[in-house]
Design a protein around this motif. Sequence first.
Motif, PDB file in Angstrom:
ATOM      1  N   ALA A  20       0.832  -1.203   0.000  1.00 27.94           N
ATOM      2  CA  ALA A  20       0.000   0.000   0.000  1.00 27.94           C
ATOM      3  C   ALA A  20       0.864   1.251   0.000  1.00 27.94           C
ATOM      4  CB  ALA A  20      -0.926  -0.010   1.211  1.00 27.94           C
ATOM      5  N   LEU A  21       1.930   1.245   0.799  1.00 32.95           N
ATOM      6  CA  LEU A  21       2.830   2.392   0.850  1.00 32.95           C
ATOM      7  C   LEU A  21       3.542   2.585  -0.482  1.00 32.95           C
ATOM      8  CD1 LEU A  21       4.237   4.626   2.428  1.00 32.95           C
ATOM      9  CD2 LEU A  21       5.894   2.928   3.247  1.00 32.95           C
ATOM     10  N   ALA A  22       4.011   1.507  -1.091  1.00 34.55           N
ATOM     11  CA  ALA A  22       4.702   1.603  -2.374  1.00 34.55           C
ATOM     12  C   ALA A  22       3.768   2.126  -3.460  1.00 34.55           C
ATOM     13  CB  ALA A  22       5.270   0.241  -2.768  1.00 34.55           C
ATOM     14  N   ALA A  23       2.504   1.656  -3.455  1.00 32.35           N
ATOM     15  CA  ALA A  23       1.535   2.130  -4.445  1.00 32.35           C
ATOM     16  C   ALA A  23       1.229   3.610  -4.238  1.00 32.35           C
ATOM     17  CB  ALA A  23       0.257   1.307  -4.357  1.00 32.35           C
ATOM     18  N   LEU A  24       1.157   4.051  -2.982  1.00 29.91           N
ATOM     19  CA  LEU A  24       0.892   5.458  -2.692  1.00 29.91           C
ATOM     20  C   LEU A  24       2.040   6.333  -3.195  1.00 29.91           C
ATOM     21  CD1 LEU A  24      -0.892   7.596  -1.340  1.00 29.91           C
ATOM     22  CD2 LEU A  24       0.338   7.150   0.805  1.00 29.91           C
ATOM     23  N   VAL A  25       3.268   5.895  -2.969  1.00 27.21           N
ATOM     24  CA  VAL A  25       4.438   6.640  -3.474  1.00 27.21           C
ATOM     25  C   VAL A  25       4.397   6.735  -4.998  1.00 27.21           C
ATOM     26  CG1 VAL A  25       6.954   6.593  -3.689  1.00 27.21           C
ATOM     27  CG2 VAL A  25       5.879   6.086  -1.491  1.00 27.21           C
ATOM     28  N   ALA A  26       4.023   5.631  -5.652  1.00 25.39           N
ATOM     29  CA  ALA A  26       3.938   5.633  -7.115  1.00 25.39           C
ATOM     30  C   ALA A  26       2.857   6.587  -7.603  1.00 25.39           C
ATOM     31  CB  ALA A  26       3.665   4.216  -7.624  1.00 25.39           C
ATOM     32  N   LEU A  27       1.710   6.639  -6.918  1.00 23.56           N
ATOM     33  CA  LEU A  27       0.635   7.543  -7.313  1.00 23.56           C
ATOM     34  C   LEU A  27       1.044   9.004  -7.144  1.00 23.56           C
ATOM     35  CD1 LEU A  27      -2.522   5.754  -5.846  1.00 23.56           C
ATOM     36  CD2 LEU A  27      -1.784   5.853  -8.223  1.00 23.56           C
ATOM     37  N   ILE A  28       1.698   9.319  -6.022  1.00 28.52           N
ATOM     38  CA  ILE A  28       2.183  10.691  -5.811  1.00 28.52           C
ATOM     39  C   ILE A  28       3.210  11.047  -6.875  1.00 28.52           C
ATOM     40  CG2 ILE A  28       3.444  12.182  -4.224  1.00 28.52           C
ATOM     41  CD1 ILE A  28       2.162  10.627  -1.922  1.00 28.52           C
ATOM     42  N   HIS A  29       4.051  10.089  -7.219  1.00 24.26           N
ATOM     43  CA  HIS A  29       5.037  10.267  -8.287  1.00 24.26           C
ATOM     44  C   HIS A  29       4.343  10.636  -9.602  1.00 24.26           C
ATOM     45  CE1 HIS A  29       7.149   8.354 -11.740  1.00 24.26           C
ATOM     46  NE2 HIS A  29       8.238   8.849 -11.186  1.00 24.26           N
ATOM     47  N   ASP A  30       3.258   9.925  -9.942  1.00 29.83           N
ATOM     48  CA  ASP A  30       2.542  10.186 -11.197  1.00 29.83           C
ATOM     49  C   ASP A  30       1.863  11.554 -11.179  1.00 29.83           C
ATOM     50  OD1 ASP A  30       3.353   7.649 -11.832  1.00 29.83           O
ATOM     51  OD2 ASP A  30       1.427   6.711 -11.359  1.00 29.83           O
ATOM     52  N   ILE A  31       1.239  11.910 -10.049  1.00 28.80           N
ATOM     53  CA  ILE A  31       0.568  13.209  -9.955  1.00 28.80           C
ATOM     54  C   ILE A  31       1.566  14.349 -10.081  1.00 28.80           C
ATOM     55  CG2 ILE A  31      -0.716  14.726  -8.400  1.00 28.80           C
ATOM     56  CD1 ILE A  31      -2.095  12.304  -7.277  1.00 28.80           C
ATOM     57  N   THR A  32       2.704  14.222  -9.402  1.00 29.98           N
ATOM     58  CA  THR A  32       3.707  15.284  -9.427  1.00 29.98           C
ATOM     59  C   THR A  32       4.242  15.504 -10.833  1.00 29.98           C
ATOM     60  OG1 THR A  32       4.356  14.700  -7.164  1.00 29.98           O
ATOM     61  CG2 THR A  32       5.882  16.060  -8.426  1.00 29.98           C
ATOM     62  N   ILE A  33       4.545  14.415 -11.535  1.00 33.12           N
ATOM     63  CA  ILE A  33       5.064  14.542 -12.890  1.00 33.12           C
ATOM     64  C   ILE A  33       4.024  15.168 -13.821  1.00 33.12           C
ATOM     65  CG2 ILE A  33       5.804  13.235 -14.925  1.00 33.12           C
ATOM     66  CD1 ILE A  33       7.234  11.330 -13.080  1.00 33.12           C
ATOM     67  N   THR A  34       2.764  14.724 -13.709  1.00 34.79           N
ATOM     68  CA  THR A  34       1.720  15.246 -14.595  1.00 34.79           C
ATOM     69  C   THR A  34       1.467  16.729 -14.355  1.00 34.79           C
ATOM     70  OG1 THR A  34       0.680  13.054 -14.580  1.00 34.79           O
ATOM     71  CG2 THR A  34      -0.635  14.892 -15.397  1.00 34.79           C
ATOM     72  N   THR A  35       1.345  17.133 -13.102  1.00 35.19           N
ATOM     73  CA  THR A  35       1.127  18.549 -12.806  1.00 35.19           C
ATOM     74  C   THR A  35       2.348  19.392 -13.170  1.00 35.19           C
ATOM     75  OG1 THR A  35       1.816  18.113 -10.506  1.00 35.19           O
ATOM     76  CG2 THR A  35      -0.546  18.123 -10.985  1.00 35.19           C
ATOM     77  N   GLY A  36       3.550  18.819 -13.021  1.00 29.51           N
ATOM     78  CA  GLY A  36       4.753  19.540 -13.426  1.00 29.51           C
ATOM     79  C   GLY A  36       4.795  19.782 -14.929  1.00 29.51           C
ATOM     80  N   ILE A  37       4.363  18.793 -15.706  1.00 28.69           N
ATOM     81  CA  ILE A  37       4.299  18.961 -17.161  1.00 28.69           C
ATOM     82  C   ILE A  37       3.294  20.050 -17.520  1.00 28.69           C
ATOM     83  CG2 ILE A  37       3.647  17.845 -19.323  1.00 28.69           C
ATOM     84  CD1 ILE A  37       6.342  16.952 -18.311  1.00 28.69           C
ATOM     85  N   TYR A  38       2.161  20.090 -16.814  1.00 30.81           N
ATOM     86  CA  TYR A  38       1.177  21.148 -17.055  1.00 30.81           C
ATOM     87  C   TYR A  38       1.780  22.526 -16.795  1.00 30.81           C
ATOM     88  CZ  TYR A  38      -3.283  19.033 -18.251  1.00 30.81           C
ATOM     89  OH  TYR A  38      -4.301  18.421 -18.932  1.00 30.81           O
ATOM     90  N   ALA A  39       2.564  22.635 -15.723  1.00 28.79           N
ATOM     91  CA  ALA A  39       3.182  23.922 -15.417  1.00 28.79           C
ATOM     92  C   ALA A  39       4.198  24.314 -16.483  1.00 28.79           C
ATOM     93  CB  ALA A  39       3.847  23.859 -14.043  1.00 28.79           C
ATOM     94  N   LEU A  40       5.010  23.351 -16.932  1.00 26.46           N
ATOM     95  CA  LEU A  40       6.040  23.650 -17.921  1.00 26.46           C
ATOM     96  C   LEU A  40       5.441  23.976 -19.289  1.00 26.46           C
ATOM     97  CD1 LEU A  40       8.651  20.879 -16.985  1.00 26.46           C
ATOM     98  CD2 LEU A  40       8.828  23.330 -16.535  1.00 26.46           C
ATOM     99  N   VAL A  41       4.389  23.246 -19.682  1.00 23.24           N
ATOM    100  CA  VAL A  41       3.771  23.472 -20.986  1.00 23.24           C
ATOM    101  C   VAL A  41       2.870  24.702 -20.960  1.00 23.24           C
ATOM    102  CG1 VAL A  41       2.207  22.456 -22.697  1.00 23.24           C
ATOM    103  CG2 VAL A  41       3.929  21.034 -21.605  1.00 23.24           C
TER     104      VAL A  41
END
Length: 369
Positions: free
Chosen positions: A164-185
Amino acid sequence: MSKLGNLGARLHRGEISYDFIGKRKIWYGISILITITAIVGLAVRGLNMGIDFQGGAVFTTSKTSVSVAQAETYASQASGHEAVVQKLGTGGLRIQIAGMDTAKSDATKAELAKDMKVDPESINSDLVGPSWGDEIANKAWEGLGIFMVLVVIYLAIAFEWRMALAALVALIHDITITTGIYALVGFEVTPGTVIGLLTILGYSLYDTVVVFDSLKEQTKDITKQTRFTYSDIANHSINGTLVRSINTTVVALLPVAGLLFIGGGFLGAGTLNDISLSLFVGLAAGAYSSIFIATPLVADLKEAEPQMKALKKRVLAKRAQAAAEEEMAESRVGGPEGPEDATPAVVGPRNQPASRNRGGRGRPSGKRR
């Protein structure tokens, strides 16, 4: 059977494999670098929030000869805020001004009509108050938080807290990357973006659960054997589901890429960008995190347990003993080329006769005089 199908079957049977777990430090480093870039983009540029989140006005005109660039200039001058203008299929324009006080909407509408030389009555206006935008933003964050909590609870019950902890880290990882791409683009964040984020989180979770389910099945009674460590079985689980993950990711990305690059880029349907970009980036990041982040992190957490440490010690000791016995066996028979104690065909210097006269007291035989 196709080459990819044959590769998947060989990976599933363990005939070939790639050491994902052994190279996990490389994947961690890549993810940290991408995440830092995304955070820097968020801190420097920030998100371009749409009017649904920060309030504003949307003006829709009838068919006009005014270009998009000219309309952006007119709207920015009239409102004092940056405007986003889109060409409609009817020949009209959709002018979106975020962060503008709704009390100034009438004056802005009149100024736009004057600059564009159209009748003010031909311009339709839709207003969104800042309080309603704040409420929408809060609801979006609440929905995301509830989703995360439910995910952790489900995985902790279905598998264990480490997964559960590993999956949560992976989900936060995905959200951070996606929102970061939105900011950069610089794409606008709308309710469609939130829907896209929740969609890709569900997809990322599905891909992770597939690997976790295989890992749970193969690690039953793992401490009763001495052939494999937990990391070995985790690596086999990734390889066994690798082709499946690639196939589902590619199939999911193809229509999303069509929306983003053809619909939003080539055809100019900008309203598709807000949801298609989040889906495209999130699907790719989700497939990456389930293979390179979630499962290696579970292996690290599990092998920190005392019983897994003891298992790893026994497995490595057995492998070292087997290697030593194999080396001794090879040295005993002289290696793979043949035995060392083979008797040579001729003993003595080359070209020297091997027979001697027994009655001549060691004297070489020769002709009698």
